[in-house]
Design a protein around this motif. Structure first.
Motif, PDB file in Angstrom:
ATOM      1  N   ASP A   1       0.816  -1.224   0.000  1.00 21.85           N
ATOM      2  CA  ASP A   1       0.000   0.000   0.000  1.00 21.85           C
ATOM      3  C   ASP A   1       0.845   1.267   0.000  1.00 21.85           C
ATOM      4  OD1 ASP A   1      -2.929  -0.984   1.986  1.00 21.85           O
ATOM      5  OD2 ASP A   1      -2.362  -1.290  -0.113  1.00 21.85           O
ATOM      6  N   PHE A   2       2.002   1.204   0.642  1.00 20.60           N
ATOM      7  CA  PHE A   2       2.832   2.401   0.714  1.00 20.60           C
ATOM      8  C   PHE A   2       3.364   2.816  -0.657  1.00 20.60           C
ATOM      9  CE2 PHE A   2       7.157   0.670   0.228  1.00 20.60           C
ATOM     10  CZ  PHE A   2       6.927  -0.687   0.399  1.00 20.60           C
ATOM     11  N   LEU A   3       3.217   1.936  -1.639  1.00 23.95           N
ATOM     12  CA  LEU A   3       3.712   2.239  -2.985  1.00 23.95           C
ATOM     13  C   LEU A   3       2.636   2.768  -3.918  1.00 23.95           C
ATOM     14  CD1 LEU A   3       5.875  -0.961  -3.472  1.00 23.95           C
ATOM     15  CD2 LEU A   3       6.717   1.346  -3.098  1.00 23.95           C
ATOM     16  N   VAL A   4       1.393   2.781  -3.434  1.00 23.47           N
ATOM     17  CA  VAL A   4       0.285   3.111  -4.332  1.00 23.47           C
ATOM     18  C   VAL A   4       0.467   4.493  -4.949  1.00 23.47           C
ATOM     19  CG1 VAL A   4      -2.169   3.698  -4.315  1.00 23.47           C
ATOM     20  CG2 VAL A   4      -1.408   1.536  -3.360  1.00 23.47           C
ATOM     21  N   ASN A   5       0.831   5.451  -4.136  1.00 22.88           N
ATOM     22  CA  ASN A   5       1.025   6.797  -4.690  1.00 22.88           C
ATOM     23  C   ASN A   5       2.163   6.830  -5.693  1.00 22.88           C
ATOM     24  OD1 ASN A   5      -1.038   7.899  -3.235  1.00 22.88           O
ATOM     25  ND2 ASN A   5       0.264   8.462  -1.498  1.00 22.88           N
ATOM     26  N   LEU A   6       3.198   6.089  -5.399  1.00 20.59           N
ATOM     27  CA  LEU A   6       4.364   6.087  -6.278  1.00 20.59           C
ATOM     28  C   LEU A   6       4.004   5.566  -7.662  1.00 20.59           C
ATOM     29  CD1 LEU A   6       7.489   6.416  -6.447  1.00 20.59           C
ATOM     30  CD2 LEU A   6       7.651   4.048  -5.761  1.00 20.59           C
ATOM     31  N   VAL A   7       3.269   4.473  -7.714  1.00 19.11           N
ATOM     32  CA  VAL A   7       2.977   3.903  -9.042  1.00 19.11           C
ATOM     33  C   VAL A   7       1.909   4.713  -9.762  1.00 19.11           C
ATOM     34  CG1 VAL A   7       3.729   1.577  -8.449  1.00 19.11           C
ATOM     35  CG2 VAL A   7       1.342   2.176  -8.170  1.00 19.11           C
ATOM     36  N   SER A   8       1.007   5.322  -9.031  1.00 14.99           N
ATOM     37  CA  SER A   8       0.004   6.116  -9.733  1.00 14.99           C
ATOM     38  C   SER A   8       0.571   7.461 -10.150  1.00 14.99           C
ATOM     39  CB  SER A   8      -1.248   6.308  -8.884  1.00 14.99           C
ATOM     40  OG  SER A   8      -0.895   6.924  -7.668  1.00 14.99           O
ATOM     41  N   ASP A   9       1.518   7.971  -9.399  1.00 15.19           N
ATOM     42  CA  ASP A   9       2.193   9.204  -9.821  1.00 15.19           C
ATOM     43  C   ASP A   9       3.023   8.956 -11.065  1.00 15.19           C
ATOM     44  OD1 ASP A   9       2.875  10.669  -6.558  1.00 15.19           O
ATOM     45  OD2 ASP A   9       1.125  10.685  -7.865  1.00 15.19           O
ATOM     46  N   SER A  10       3.630   7.776 -11.130  1.00 12.84           N
ATOM     47  CA  SER A  10       4.407   7.434 -12.318  1.00 12.84           C
ATOM     48  C   SER A  10       3.509   7.446 -13.535  1.00 12.84           C
ATOM     49  CB  SER A  10       5.020   6.045 -12.181  1.00 12.84           C
ATOM     50  OG  SER A  10       5.873   6.002 -11.085  1.00 12.84           O
ATOM     51  N   ALA A  11       2.335   6.914 -13.368  1.00 14.03           N
ATOM     52  CA  ALA A  11       1.397   6.852 -14.495  1.00 14.03           C
ATOM     53  C   ALA A  11       1.016   8.259 -14.926  1.00 14.03           C
ATOM     54  CB  ALA A  11       0.164   6.054 -14.106  1.00 14.03           C
TER      55      ALA A  11
ATOM     56  N   GLY B   1      13.032   3.421   2.636  1.00 15.53           N
ATOM     57  CA  GLY B   1      12.655   4.592   3.416  1.00 15.53           C
ATOM     58  C   GLY B   1      11.505   4.310   4.364  1.00 15.53           C
ATOM     59  N   PHE B   2      10.546   3.559   3.867  1.00  9.17           N
ATOM     60  CA  PHE B   2       9.359   3.206   4.655  1.00  9.17           C
ATOM     61  C   PHE B   2       9.749   2.421   5.912  1.00  9.17           C
ATOM     62  CE2 PHE B   2       5.037   2.504   5.387  1.00  9.17           C
ATOM     63  CZ  PHE B   2       4.649   1.172   5.312  1.00  9.17           C
ATOM     64  N   ILE B   3      10.551   1.386   5.711  1.00  9.09           N
ATOM     65  CA  ILE B   3      10.966   0.552   6.835  1.00  9.09           C
ATOM     66  C   ILE B   3      11.864   1.352   7.786  1.00  9.09           C
ATOM     67  CG2 ILE B   3      12.207  -1.540   7.518  1.00  9.09           C
ATOM     68  CD1 ILE B   3       9.703  -2.235   6.022  1.00  9.09           C
ATOM     69  N   THR B   4      12.776   2.120   7.205  1.00  9.73           N
ATOM     70  CA  THR B   4      13.718   2.879   8.042  1.00  9.73           C
ATOM     71  C   THR B   4      12.978   3.878   8.916  1.00  9.73           C
ATOM     72  OG1 THR B   4      15.435   2.650   6.356  1.00  9.73           O
ATOM     73  CG2 THR B   4      15.757   4.369   8.009  1.00  9.73           C
ATOM     74  N   SER B   5      11.975   4.534   8.349  1.00 12.01           N
ATOM     75  CA  SER B   5      11.213   5.491   9.161  1.00 12.01           C
ATOM     76  C   SER B   5      10.591   4.825  10.368  1.00 12.01           C
ATOM     77  CB  SER B   5      10.077   6.105   8.332  1.00 12.01           C
ATOM     78  OG  SER B   5      10.586   7.026   7.427  1.00 12.01           O
ATOM     79  N   GLU B   6      10.013   3.676  10.138  1.00 10.93           N
ATOM     80  CA  GLU B   6       9.372   2.962  11.239  1.00 10.93           C
ATOM     81  C   GLU B   6      10.409   2.536  12.272  1.00 10.93           C
ATOM     82  OE1 GLU B   6       6.069   2.764  11.080  1.00 10.93           O
ATOM     83  OE2 GLU B   6       6.046   1.946  13.114  1.00 10.93           O
ATOM     84  N   ALA B   7      11.533   2.030  11.784  1.00 10.85           N
ATOM     85  CA  ALA B   7      12.607   1.616  12.700  1.00 10.85           C
ATOM     86  C   ALA B   7      13.132   2.818  13.477  1.00 10.85           C
ATOM     87  CB  ALA B   7      13.728   0.953  11.907  1.00 10.85           C
ATOM     88  N   ASN B   8      13.255   3.930  12.788  1.00 10.76           N
ATOM     89  CA  ASN B   8      13.755   5.135  13.432  1.00 10.76           C
ATOM     90  C   ASN B   8      12.790   5.628  14.509  1.00 10.76           C
ATOM     91  OD1 ASN B   8      15.678   7.255  13.652  1.00 10.76           O
ATOM     92  ND2 ASN B   8      14.273   8.597  12.580  1.00 10.76           N
TER      93      ASN B   8
END
Lengths: 109, 217
Positions: free
Chosen positions: A94-104, B90-97
């Motif tokens: 889910d954390f990638l959803v914005n990334l892939v839709s922004d790419s589009a 970045g996602f994992i690191t933020s949580e770890a941080n």
């Protein structure tokens, strides 16, 4: 034939772009970790090593899922839309959803 | 070489030499904002973009391990996955941080990273990563002890399913064929596994399950 250097080479991130036994360069991983937020100060030497393997697992997983979508479309070229579909259909991505839709979106502009 | 936002999401244009250390500015802006940058900003963005992602060749190599031989990968797919990897880190690191800060520690450890992954849903990764880390610690401790790798040999002899790719002094133990455990075929002399044996390495290594094998190098 590449002869492995000293072990310290791994910890300092490999030798001139080569990663030693790791698939991904540790120095680069460390840089990306530090950029993730301003208050990341210190990182043990082992953390990038864990990430090196974790990123490999991550790439494998997302590639597998994307390829399944490619196959469903009876195609043999894995394209960005397949990656986007894999992201959207996988909860932990889910954390990638914005990334892939922004790419589009950027492709359209 | 041309600069300017011509639609490429990444700047692979080598404007400056591979001088990643020069990129000391912390990029405040997210990648999407780089598109309409002027020339100078674009140069700086190019350098920072190279720093921000894993090398694409490495990414492709890992992808190819999974895909059948006939599979093709579109360039934009490669780049997207490259970006996803950085986002993942970045996602994992933020949580770890965050956890470190809550516990008033200044250093992110491997355990913090593993904890963060588990918390964020990557439970399936924990076991292989823990094993990987364990092996790394075993051999790292041995390596530091001696350049001849003597402790490694003794340890490896007792450990059949070893994780040999981390060690530089060639050590005679079979490599566990864990899926995706190592990206490349091992270069060292793992002679007990005949499929991995390389004759030249064997000559160098002189692998032999006898006491003299500790004197390599």
């Amino acid at each position: 034939m590449k002869r492995p250097g000293t072990y310290s080479g791994i910890l300092s991130g490999g030798i001139s772009g080569r990663t030693g036994p790791h698939l991904l360069p540790l120095a680069r991983i460390k840089k990306i970790m530090k950029k993730s937020s301003d208050d990341v100060k210190m990182i043990t030497g082992e953390a990038p090593i864990v990430f090196s393997k974790a990123c490999e697992l991550f790439i494998e997983e997302i590639t597998k899922r994307a390829w399944n979508i490619t196959l469903q479309g009876k195609r043999r070229t894995l394209c960005k839309e397949d990656v986007a579909s894999a992201v959207i259909t996988t909860d932990i991505f889910d954390f990638l959803v914005n990334l892939v839709s922004d790419s589009a979106k950027s492709e359209e502009s | 070489m041309e600069f300017g936002g011509n639609g490429g999401f990444h700047g692979y244009r080598r404007v400056l030499p591979q001088n990643s250390s020069a990129g000391t500015k912390a990029p405040e802006m997210p990648p999407q904002m780089n598109h309409n940058a002027n020339t100078i900003d674009d140069i700086e963005c190019t350098v920072r973009e190279q720093d921000r992602f894993m090398p694409i060749a490495n990414v492709i190599r890992i992808m190819r391990k999974i895909l059948p031989t006939h599979a093709k990968i579109a360039d934009d797919a490669k780049e997207t996955i490259q970006e996803c990897v950085s986002e993942f880190i970045g996602f994992i690191t933020s949580e770890a941080n965050d956890r470190c800060q809550r516990e008033q520690r200044k250093t992110i450890t491997a355990e913090d990273v593993l904890w963060a992954m588990s918390k964020l849903g990557f439970d399936d990764y924990i076991e292989p990563l823990t094993l990987y880390l364990h092996r790394y610690r075993e051999y790292d401790g041995g390596e530091r002890g001696s350049l001849t790798g003597e402790p490694l040999v003794k340890r490896a002899a007792a450990d059949p399913g070893a994780y040999g790719y981390m060690t530089f002094p060639p050590v005679p133990f079979p490599m566990a064929p864990h899926h995706g455990f190592f990206g490349a075929p091992p270069m060292n002399g793992f002679l007990k596994d005949p499929s991995n044996a390389g004759p030249s390495q064997a000559a160098v290594a002189g692998i032999d399950p006898s006491p003299q094998c500790k004197e390599q190098v």
